[in-house]
Design an enzyme around this catalytic site. Structure first.
Site, PDB file in Angstrom:
ATOM      1  N   ASN A  15      -7.662  -5.135   6.672  1.00 13.10           N
ATOM      2  CA  ASN A  15      -8.230  -4.812   7.994  1.00 13.10           C
ATOM      3  C   ASN A  15      -9.127  -5.930   8.504  1.00 13.10           C
ATOM      4  OD1 ASN A  15      -8.695  -1.953   6.172  1.00 13.10           O
ATOM      5  ND2 ASN A  15      -7.402  -1.824   7.978  1.00 13.10           N
ATOM      6  N   HIS A  45      -1.765  -1.704   6.143  1.00 18.15           N
ATOM      7  CA  HIS A  45      -1.890  -2.476   7.381  1.00 18.15           C
ATOM      8  C   HIS A  45      -1.396  -3.918   7.241  1.00 18.15           C
ATOM      9  CE1 HIS A  45      -3.818   0.604   9.730  1.00 18.15           C
ATOM     10  NE2 HIS A  45      -4.655   0.856   8.749  1.00 18.15           N
ATOM     11  N   HIS A  82      -3.686   0.892  -3.466  1.00 20.92           N
ATOM     12  CA  HIS A  82      -4.052   1.269  -2.112  1.00 20.92           C
ATOM     13  C   HIS A  82      -3.436   2.639  -1.809  1.00 20.92           C
ATOM     14  CE1 HIS A  82      -5.710  -0.158   1.685  1.00 20.92           C
ATOM     15  NE2 HIS A  82      -4.698   0.445   2.294  1.00 20.92           N
ATOM     16  N   HIS A 116      -8.346   1.968   0.315  1.00 19.63           N
ATOM     17  CA  HIS A 116      -7.715   2.635   1.464  1.00 19.63           C
ATOM     18  C   HIS A 116      -8.556   3.725   2.126  1.00 19.63           C
ATOM     19  CE1 HIS A 116      -4.748   4.114   4.267  1.00 19.63           C
ATOM     20  NE2 HIS A 116      -4.747   5.292   3.724  1.00 19.63           N
TER      21      HIS A 116
HETATM   22 FE   LIG Z   1      -8.190  -0.261   4.788  1.00 15.04          FE
HETATM   23 FE   LIG Z   2      -5.233   1.197   4.206  1.00 14.16          FE
END
Ligand SMILES: [Fe+2]
Ligand SMILES: [Fe+2]
Ligand SMILES: [Fe+2]
Ligand SMILES: [Fe+2]
Ligand SMILES: [Fe+2]
Ligand SMILES: [Fe+2]
Ligand SMILES: [Fe+2]
Ligand SMILES: [Fe+2]
Lengths: 267, 267, 267, 267
Positions: free
Chosen positions: C40, C69, C152, C177
């Site tokens: 992120n 992501h 994750h 996560h």
């Molecule tokens: Fe994240």
């Molecule tokens: Fe994530």
């Protein structure tokens, strides 16, 4: 080559419909191969037993397929490895899954492979059905003139995506699991017969084969409650018949079958 | 009283099918009320615009319904409160949801209430559609002789559960959202017409109206990718026609409509 | 052998925390390997760019891991194959997934394998992380004295299940996560260090790093809306430090790290 | 005003931890109100019985809260309406849900309202917890100086969103359900104490309180299997203690409690 496929047999009413109509359908349609999904065929609508499996074969099925309810009746662990014509979704993970996900039927000099796969959208995270389809097809396509896939999945998109992905490489992809037949039986561009959902065989006045009251109660209260198979009222049989070209192995026609109070069987 | 209902119009091809066939269907079937689901009617298949909404009305719709894609084209916030015949699912939560979830059509001396609701299984957690249906029905049943519900939901079970729950209290419950018509059009025990899914109106050679390639790619890679509406190939129009008893407000008949390359319109 | 691991860097505030505290942490803790999850780390909180990746390396990271992501910023397709120290979840499906899911760091005469895996419960249906872990471990265990896994995943059960499954075969399994650190740092029975969730590095007064207002609005309205990274207010850095036995490769200690307004860094 | 809260008591080991440590904690911390989540307190880890409920009260709880497992032991239907201090999530839908979702404790001249709510992300579609919180708060805030909420939810985002939404209007929002304590105990900007997840009270060497083997087996095979509570090995007690300002009703401090083999109770 003609295949008759009958969707998820649910409970006693489903069994009754199979026993009553499958022999008639076979006599009238003369399929070379008859496949029945039996994942809900016990009296309680969950899983299958050896006795019921035999009854479905006796009524005329050559192969019985399953789905997410495959393991609900634990008796299956006792007999699935000793039968040849009962298959469960091929993409259950692990090295030692009981049973198998593909089988073959000899039809004169030809051979039909029947594959059972399960979808993953809004369902358990099995192995990738697209990848598994690839693997199995490359194994079986040399020895088999025809390939039929029962794709047990929730969403219309995953079903059509798999069929389109395999279009031209398999004879037919027919969906099961949502228990309500769709009206889109068709031959895809490259020759694969497709029907999003063949529908169930069981009690018509029910929700997925279960008594409506308890299902509605669950929606209203969001609290746990016991679902029971509906044994009363009229039955329905859902299926389809598929004609394949003996030279190409691809589809010439696919037609839905629906036998119910509203659509009585005419032969 | 006759209602014509047309399922989710997707993209330009869907619009083309509406413009071509809706006038013909109206001329031939002579419905007193025509309802069209427009949640995917923009060129990109997400949401609706004022221009497109007007085009659907001009083609003959009396009411346009929506679904989970209602808010995808943000232009809707500019005009939904100033129209009377565009409704969105009634069970979006909150005190200040733009638009409304129910509208009425005057038909001579009678009145038809059209309600839009959205399911929750495998979808957003809107307010309870069962409860919301109760509330709205108790509000509108005195002033309306007929009640039609477009129930936008994913699963066959939630759709049939709501219809069975409301059986005998509304004229019809017809499902939308999964885009593939089911073959179970029927009148339930207490007089409500029901069809699990009416199907979509758009590009036939697609997955839910989207180009197949990108959808398959998403399944294969599980990575994000852009879906695009399919603008090529033949179109399909999915709908149904429902006949209601003017005295009871309940259903006398429900018949699916499917116009496609395989089922050309015969009038 | 000491590993420093820092959880999901979110937006500019996350970057700021990394630039400010990672050098200090490295100076004080003297880890031989520093791993940072960067899924992120762009200004908008989705994916990673080459410039940001380099900044994280410059601040002291040896390896950058990713998660669901990974592909949100499409720039990654341009550079992931040309870097050696940026890994994405190893269980993305398909034969041609860009990048890789495992890398190795040389530490004097020893070697540490870093593996990135993603869970499947309430997430995308990637390949089975348990199976994939087995495959990768059997490939890397001979050449690597230590194995670290960034798992994750969403649920506490899937995270602990994988760690318990691999207990004694890998040095550490640390979850990412959910962005909120758990307080269960521990060494499992057979020597694997485990922490359900290491937590995020970014804006403290936020929901997962996003401005609270829009997230709450989504819950209240269930309508689509744009989430924006929170750039204001205090930052938080979440991580952990793990000490491994050089002979066995297993864990001797695991300690969480939390730097925030309430827990200022003391060195 | 001091509140002691203890998270999900699981099975016999959880009960043992409550019986052993709750009296000690009360003696040492001297809370005016003690709240225990008992949704997994039967020997099989699902639901609660009257006998167990009484044992938790005898150990020192003033109020017992529940969660998604509230109805798993059907005995609850027999006694929930006759107790005053056992509450279940307030947002179960319908007009006739047994029991209630809020109760009050008298503390000298003051009063504490305890509310139980359940989240919806990746859980059952109950009524909107944000809306329901509003309703209950407006009912109880006049007669109660303090308001405590046990928010039983899966995701960190839904938990923090509710707490932020209610910040300044309630004394504390503490999460339950994921069974692993988070390390983010904090007072939000406007004075509400918040902890994403308080954690469980039960067998430490387990997955959510269940024997690890069967849970791992489920992940590996995706086939149904029986989960059993872990009765062996060390126990853990997870909780928190919250100090409230008697004038404002808002929080002055929140501190996590963790008693385990690694963190023996020091008093
Ligand atoms: Fe994240
Ligand atoms: Fe994530
Ligand atoms: Fe089924
Ligand atoms: Fe099924
Ligand atoms: Fe749609
Ligand atoms: Fe939709
Ligand atoms: Fe629990
Ligand atoms: Fe729970």
């Amino acid at each position: 080559m003609r295949i008759l496929f009958v969707g998820d047999v649910v409970g006693n009413k489903g069994q009754e419909m199979v026993q009553t109509y499958l022999p008639q359908l076979k006599r009238d349609l003369k399929p070379q191969a008859t496949i029945v999904n039996g994942e809900n065929s016990t009296a309680v609508g969950r899983g299958i037993s050896q006795a019921i499996y035999k009854k479905i074969l006796q009524a005329g099925a050559d192969v019985v397929t399953l789905g997410n309810h495959a393991w609900d009746n634990r008796e299956i662990y006792d007999f699935i490895n000793s039968t040849d014509k009962l298959i469960r979704p091929a993409n259950f993970p692990g090295d030692h899954v009981p049973g198998k996900g593909v089988t073959s039927i000899r039809i004169n000099s030809a051979s039909l492979a029947v594959i059972n796969l399960q979808g993953r959208v809004f369902m358990n995270t099995l192995d990738d059905p697209f990848q598994k389809a690839e693997e199995i097809i490359s194994e079986v396509e040399k020895q088999n003139n025809f390939i039929f896939i029962d794709f047990h999945a929730e969403t219309t998109s995953e079903k059509r995506a798999l069929a389109t992905y395999l279009d031209g490489r398999v004879s037919a992809v027919v969906g099961t699991h949502t228990h309500v037949q769709t009206s889109d039986a068709q031959i895809l561009n490259d020759g694969t017969a497709f029907l999003t959902e063949v529908g169930m065989t069981g009690p018509a006045n029910s929700i997925l084969g279960m008594k409506s009251g308890a299902v509605i109660e669950r929606f209203l209260t969001q609290r746990p409650g016991r679902f029971e198979v509906e044994d009363n009222g009229p039955g329905i049989l859902s299926g389809c018949v598929i004609d394949l070209d003996d030279n190409t192995g691809l589809a010439k026609a696919i037609k839905p079958i629906l036998i119910s109070k509203e659509h009585p069987y005419m032969g």
